[in-house]
Design a protein around this motif. Structure first.
Motif, PDB file in Angstrom:
ATOM      1  N   LYS A 161       1.495 -16.178   1.722  1.00 40.91           N
ATOM      2  CA  LYS A 161       1.916 -15.209   0.287  1.00 40.91           C
ATOM      3  C   LYS A 161       1.295 -14.589  -0.173  1.00 40.91           C
ATOM      4  O   LYS A 161       1.977 -13.496  -1.185  1.00 40.91           O
ATOM      5  N   GLU A 162      -0.453 -13.989  -0.069  1.00 43.99           N
ATOM      6  CA  GLU A 162      -0.443 -12.632  -0.702  1.00 43.99           C
ATOM      7  C   GLU A 162       0.094 -11.730   0.138  1.00 43.99           C
ATOM      8  O   GLU A 162      -0.420 -10.691  -0.575  1.00 43.99           O
ATOM      9  N   PHE A 163       0.213 -12.028   1.325  1.00 41.35           N
ATOM     10  CA  PHE A 163       0.091 -10.661   1.830  1.00 41.35           C
ATOM     11  C   PHE A 163       1.259 -10.618   1.539  1.00 41.35           C
ATOM     12  O   PHE A 163       2.679  -8.874   1.670  1.00 41.35           O
ATOM     13  N   ASP A 164       2.764 -11.528   1.555  1.00 41.70           N
ATOM     14  CA  ASP A 164       4.090 -11.146   0.885  1.00 41.70           C
ATOM     15  C   ASP A 164       4.141 -10.711  -0.143  1.00 41.70           C
ATOM     16  O   ASP A 164       5.083  -9.713   0.056  1.00 41.70           O
ATOM     17  N   ILE A 165       3.993 -11.018  -0.969  1.00 42.70           N
ATOM     18  CA  ILE A 165       3.391  -9.606  -2.465  1.00 42.70           C
ATOM     19  C   ILE A 165       3.389  -9.182  -2.268  1.00 42.70           C
ATOM     20  O   ILE A 165       3.624  -7.918  -2.603  1.00 42.70           O
ATOM     21  N   LEU A 166       2.231  -8.883  -1.282  1.00 42.93           N
ATOM     22  CA  LEU A 166       1.824  -7.300  -1.517  1.00 42.93           C
ATOM     23  C   LEU A 166       2.746  -6.083  -0.482  1.00 42.93           C
ATOM     24  O   LEU A 166       3.511  -5.076  -1.046  1.00 42.93           O
ATOM     25  N   ALA A 167       3.307  -7.040  -0.011  1.00 44.25           N
ATOM     26  CA  ALA A 167       4.485  -6.385   1.721  1.00 44.25           C
ATOM     27  C   ALA A 167       6.208  -5.983   0.415  1.00 44.25           C
ATOM     28  O   ALA A 167       6.471  -4.922   0.460  1.00 44.25           O
ATOM     29  N   LEU A 168       5.970  -7.070  -1.076  1.00 42.90           N
ATOM     30  CA  LEU A 168       7.254  -6.716  -1.395  1.00 42.90           C
ATOM     31  C   LEU A 168       6.897  -5.051  -2.047  1.00 42.90           C
ATOM     32  O   LEU A 168       7.938  -4.790  -2.758  1.00 42.90           O
ATOM     33  N   LEU A 169       5.860  -5.929  -2.745  1.00 40.83           N
ATOM     34  CA  LEU A 169       5.763  -4.321  -3.100  1.00 40.83           C
ATOM     35  C   LEU A 169       5.205  -3.351  -2.791  1.00 40.83           C
ATOM     36  O   LEU A 169       6.576  -2.010  -3.323  1.00 40.83           O
ATOM     37  N   ALA A 170       5.121  -2.822  -1.386  1.00 37.44           N
ATOM     38  CA  ALA A 170       4.990  -1.906  -0.773  1.00 37.44           C
ATOM     39  C   ALA A 170       6.287  -0.994   0.091  1.00 37.44           C
ATOM     40  O   ALA A 170       6.793  -0.074  -0.656  1.00 37.44           O
ATOM     41  N   HIS A 204      -6.276 -12.531  -7.079  1.00 42.64           N
ATOM     42  CA  HIS A 204      -7.172 -12.704  -5.848  1.00 42.64           C
ATOM     43  C   HIS A 204      -6.670 -11.181  -4.811  1.00 42.64           C
ATOM     44  O   HIS A 204      -7.662 -11.188  -4.023  1.00 42.64           O
ATOM     45  N   ILE A 205      -5.500 -10.869  -4.762  1.00 41.92           N
ATOM     46  CA  ILE A 205      -5.557  -9.786  -4.300  1.00 41.92           C
ATOM     47  C   ILE A 205      -5.962  -8.068  -4.455  1.00 41.92           C
ATOM     48  O   ILE A 205      -6.697  -7.438  -4.055  1.00 41.92           O
ATOM     49  N   ARG A 206      -5.837  -8.344  -5.899  1.00 39.93           N
ATOM     50  CA  ARG A 206      -7.141  -7.443  -6.683  1.00 39.93           C
ATOM     51  C   ARG A 206      -8.524  -7.295  -6.052  1.00 39.93           C
ATOM     52  O   ARG A 206      -9.183  -6.909  -5.768  1.00 39.93           O
ATOM     53  N   ASN A 207      -8.853  -8.411  -6.397  1.00 43.53           N
ATOM     54  CA  ASN A 207     -10.219  -8.697  -5.634  1.00 43.53           C
ATOM     55  C   ASN A 207     -10.432  -8.435  -4.341  1.00 43.53           C
ATOM     56  O   ASN A 207     -11.711  -7.774  -3.430  1.00 43.53           O
ATOM     57  N   LYS A 208      -9.528  -8.563  -3.316  1.00 45.15           N
ATOM     58  CA  LYS A 208      -9.669  -8.362  -2.502  1.00 45.15           C
ATOM     59  C   LYS A 208      -9.891  -7.054  -1.811  1.00 45.15           C
ATOM     60  O   LYS A 208     -10.459  -6.727  -0.791  1.00 45.15           O
ATOM     61  N   LEU A 209      -9.004  -6.393  -2.868  1.00 46.46           N
ATOM     62  CA  LEU A 209      -8.624  -5.109  -2.540  1.00 46.46           C
ATOM     63  C   LEU A 209      -9.673  -4.220  -2.886  1.00 46.46           C
ATOM     64  O   LEU A 209      -9.888  -2.933  -3.150  1.00 46.46           O
ATOM     65  N   ASP A 210     -10.624  -4.734  -4.191  1.00 43.62           N
ATOM     66  CA  ASP A 210     -11.279  -4.395  -4.587  1.00 43.62           C
ATOM     67  C   ASP A 210     -10.651  -3.075  -6.018  1.00 43.62           C
ATOM     68  O   ASP A 210     -11.280  -1.668  -5.872  1.00 43.62           O
ATOM     69  N   ASP A 211      -9.033  -4.219  -7.036  1.00 40.08           N
ATOM     70  CA  ASP A 211      -8.612  -2.868  -7.240  1.00 40.08           C
ATOM     71  C   ASP A 211      -9.076  -3.438  -8.695  1.00 40.08           C
ATOM     72  O   ASP A 211      -8.884  -4.949  -9.228  1.00 40.08           O
TER      73      ASP A 211
END
Length: 231
Positions: A161-170, A204-211
């Motif tokens: 789901k984290e990837f799906d969110i990031l992919a949608l934004l991308a 969680h996405i931001r933590n993993k990307l250090d964003d």
């Protein structure tokens, strides 16, 4: 290559070798180049690395249902997809088209009709470019086809789901994507009001990307509205 009705690179995703051979001969006689795959996973790989102009896809593949292949390709590409299947029920056709297929031909089929339908799809595609399979934002790389995220040379492990969110934004290329749209596409229409799901996942996405959300490199929050990926 630039697709046209006279010459195109066509990917055949079909597990029956005799049908692939027949199609290869028919397409070759019409001036087309063919790529072949005997399974869904092989087809997805060839769709990425083979740069086809159009895909002919059987639904009854040995490793996965053809509709899942359609959905996977649609997550990163607008390539024309023609389904060629023995499944002739109306519900099956509707499901394949809803998954993202552009046309549906049942077996057995007339070669002339198939080639005519291919010409229509290639004309519609024209000179338009497929969506890029990889989106780059500074050091962040989102490979939509391989579901791979890297920052610099480091691979970032995201949940589905984290990837799906990031992919949608991308895929929206720096444009704002609303909370409702993300929740609907990632969790489903029944979860359009479950904003806490989205906030937790974005965190969680931001933590993993250090964003840092206070000074974002990648994901920007539009308060009360949604998110966008910097471009």
């Amino acid at each position: 290559m630039t697709p046209n009705a006279a010459s195109a690179r066509i990917l055949l995703i079909e597990d029956e070798a005799p049908i692939r051979r027949f199609l290869k001969i028919a397409l070759g006689s019409a001036g087309h180049e063919t790529l072949e795959a005997g399974s869904g996973r092989e087809g997805l790989e060839r769709a990425v690395i083979g740069n086809p102009d159009l895909i002919i896809l059987d639904l009854g593949l040995p490793d996965m249902d053809g509709k899942a292949v359609v959905r996977e390709i649609r997550s990163w590409s607008s390539l024309p997809i023609l389904v060629l299947s023995v499944r002739d029920g109306e519900a099956e056709k509707i499901a394949a088209l809803d998954a993202g297929a552009d046309d549906y031909v049942t077996k057995p089929f007339a070669t002339g009709e198939l080639l005519a339908r291919l010409r229509v799809l290639l004309r519609k595609r024209g000179d338009s470019e497929a969506q890029p399979s990889t989106v780059q934002v500074g050091p962040l790389s989102v490979d939509l086809a391989r579901r791979l995220v890297t920052v610099g040379d480091q691979e970032i492990k995201l949940t589905r789901k984290e990837f799906d969110i990031l992919a949608l934004l991308a895929r929206h290329g720096g444009r704002l994507v609303s909370h409702r749209q993300i929740l609907t596409e990632v969790w489903g229409p029944a979860h359009v009001d479950d904003l806490h799901y989205l906030r937790i996942a974005i965190g969680h996405i931001r933590n993993k990307l250090d964003d840092d959300p206070a000074s974002p490199r990648f994901i920007v929050t539009e308060p009360g509205v949604g998110y966008r990926l910097l471009s």
